[in-house]
Design an enzyme around this catalytic site. Structure first.
Site, mmCIF file in Angstrom:
data_model
loop_
_atom_site.group_PDB
_atom_site.id
_atom_site.type_symbol
_atom_site.label_atom_id
_atom_site.label_comp_id
_atom_site.label_asym_id
_atom_site.label_seq_id
_atom_site.Cartn_x
_atom_site.Cartn_y
_atom_site.Cartn_z
ATOM 1 C CG ASP A 171 47.683 44.681 41.218
ATOM 2 O OD1 ASP A 171 48.322 45.473 40.511
ATOM 3 O OD2 ASP A 171 47.691 44.729 42.465
ATOM 4 C CB ILE A 172 43.482 40.145 38.827
ATOM 5 C CG1 ILE A 172 43.691 39.995 40.342
ATOM 6 C CG2 ILE A 172 43.106 38.808 38.208
ATOM 7 C CD1 ILE A 172 44.860 39.122 40.736
#
Length: 382
Positions: A171-172
């Site tokens: 995600d990051i």
């Protein structure tokens, strides 16, 4: 301080972590980020909690990814609300979403429609697996992507089962890549006067951060990477690269020549390990040999030797030790944000400095629709 993205308006239809983390970075850098949320419940990420911790009616993790933003509540299935959103789009610079393929087309906010409304807009899309292919409509989620991409075979030791990282890595990094694409497109817009469609996916971003390892695999006879037996830190690096137990804790040893390391502690490298060509193939045996030596003394003892020789080594800290160390305190990474109800929460700041200035924000995440009246008036939506 005038921040670099001052004057840029971002409409964030994104939910959960990848898209909102990109919006967070743009907000930190001065952009006005307006979350477009469903009335009442808001985006689904408001109810995803770490350790079931909530700040007001939204989870703490939602607050960490959505500070310093505004919220505009709109029912995208309602023609009147949709018309207001289109008026907002006409005045925006960027919009982002992470709906599955086909959803925005059904709503009527696909790229072609949006660019017809505003041909200067940067249209950012986050997907799980890309816009086409057999997985295109599968739900994209961090753990699933780490698993599918092979990433889980890099962490942990040789005998461990596939092991995911302890944070939302996919995600990051996808959020980081989305910001990069958006900023590049904003720069290009200054030259061409036209917007662009920026697409990123969790899978492609997670493959990208493995570029060293995938390149090695593709050019090394497609031999699968193997984790070290104990202390694994990188599947393709020679000993002594890894983590070792000491008498009172652990230390990590990075890119340090094995022969110099052994010499520094008054040992002679065994004959079987003297040729650098075996430092990878005999990695497990070498690391076990070093471990037998390093556990005899404290971390401080070894660091006093290794650091004086400028070896790349570090003690292994937990959060409590790190956050109380002067090396952390001098960074001033902490900040306190406050909700519109006056509830305070400690979190981290933007890691970027501009002209030597750290970037702090006091505003926490908004309530659902908290800024409707302000936005409708300012953008003439009624």
């Amino acid at each position: 301080m005038d921040l670099p993205l001052k004057g840029i308006t971002v409409l964030e239809f994104s939910q959960f972590m990848a898209g909102p983390s990109a919006g967070l970075k743009m907000a930190d850098l001065g952009a006005r980020v307006i979350k477009i949320e469903r009335p009442g419940t808001g985006e689904a990420g408001r109810q995803i909690a770490l350790k079931n911790i909530f700040i007001d009616e939204s989870s703490m993790v939602f607050h960490t990814a959505n500070r310093n933003k505004q919220s505009y509540a709109a029912n995208l299935k309602d023609p009147e609300d949709l018309e207001k959103i289109k008026k907002l789009i006409a005045q925006a610079d960027v919009m982002t979403h992470n709906f599955r393929p086909g959803v925005m087309e059904k709503i009527g906010l696909d790229y072609d429609t949006v660019s017809a409304i505003n041909n200067k807009i940067i249209y950012g899309v986050v997907s799980g697996y890309g816009p086409v292919g057999p997985w295109a409509k599968k739900p994209g989620q961090d753990l699933l992507i780490q698993s599918l991409s092979g990433f889980v075979n890099l962490t942990g030791n040789k005998a461990d089962d596939p092991t995911a990282t302890g944070l939302a890595t996919s995600d990051i990094f996808t959020g980081v890549h989305l910001v990069q694409g958006i900023l590049a497109s904003l720069i290009a817009r200054n030259r061409t006067g036209k917007g662009a469609k920026v697409e990123v996916s969790l899978l492609e971003s997670t493959l990208d951060i493995q570029f060293e390892l995938l390149t090695t695999y593709l050019n090394d006879g497609e031999k699968l990477p193997k984790r070290a037996k104990k202390g694994n830190a990188h599947v393709y690096l020679d000993a002594p690269y890894g983590i070792y137990q000491t008498k009172d804790g652990h230390i990590s040893i990075a890119l340090t020549p094995l022969d110099e390391l052994v010499k520094s502690i008054n040992l002679r490298l065994p004959e079987a390990f003297q040729n650098p060509s075996v430092w990878y193939t005999k990695r497990d045996d070498i690391m076990a040999y070093l471990q037998e030596q390093l556990i005899k003394e404290t971390s401080a003892h070894w660091l006093s030797i290794f650091e004086s020789l400028d070896f790349r080594v570090s003690e292994v800290f937990d959060y409590k030790t790190l956050l109380n160390h002067e090396g952390y305190k001098v960074l001033q990474m902490d900040q306190e944000v406050e909700t519109s109800d006056g509830i305070s929460m400690k979190t981290t700041r933007c890691p970027i400095r501009i002209d030597g200035n750290r970037i702090f924000n006091k505003k926490s995440a908004p309530k659902v629709g908290e800024d409707n009246a302000l936005i409708e008036k300012e953008f003439n939506l009624s």
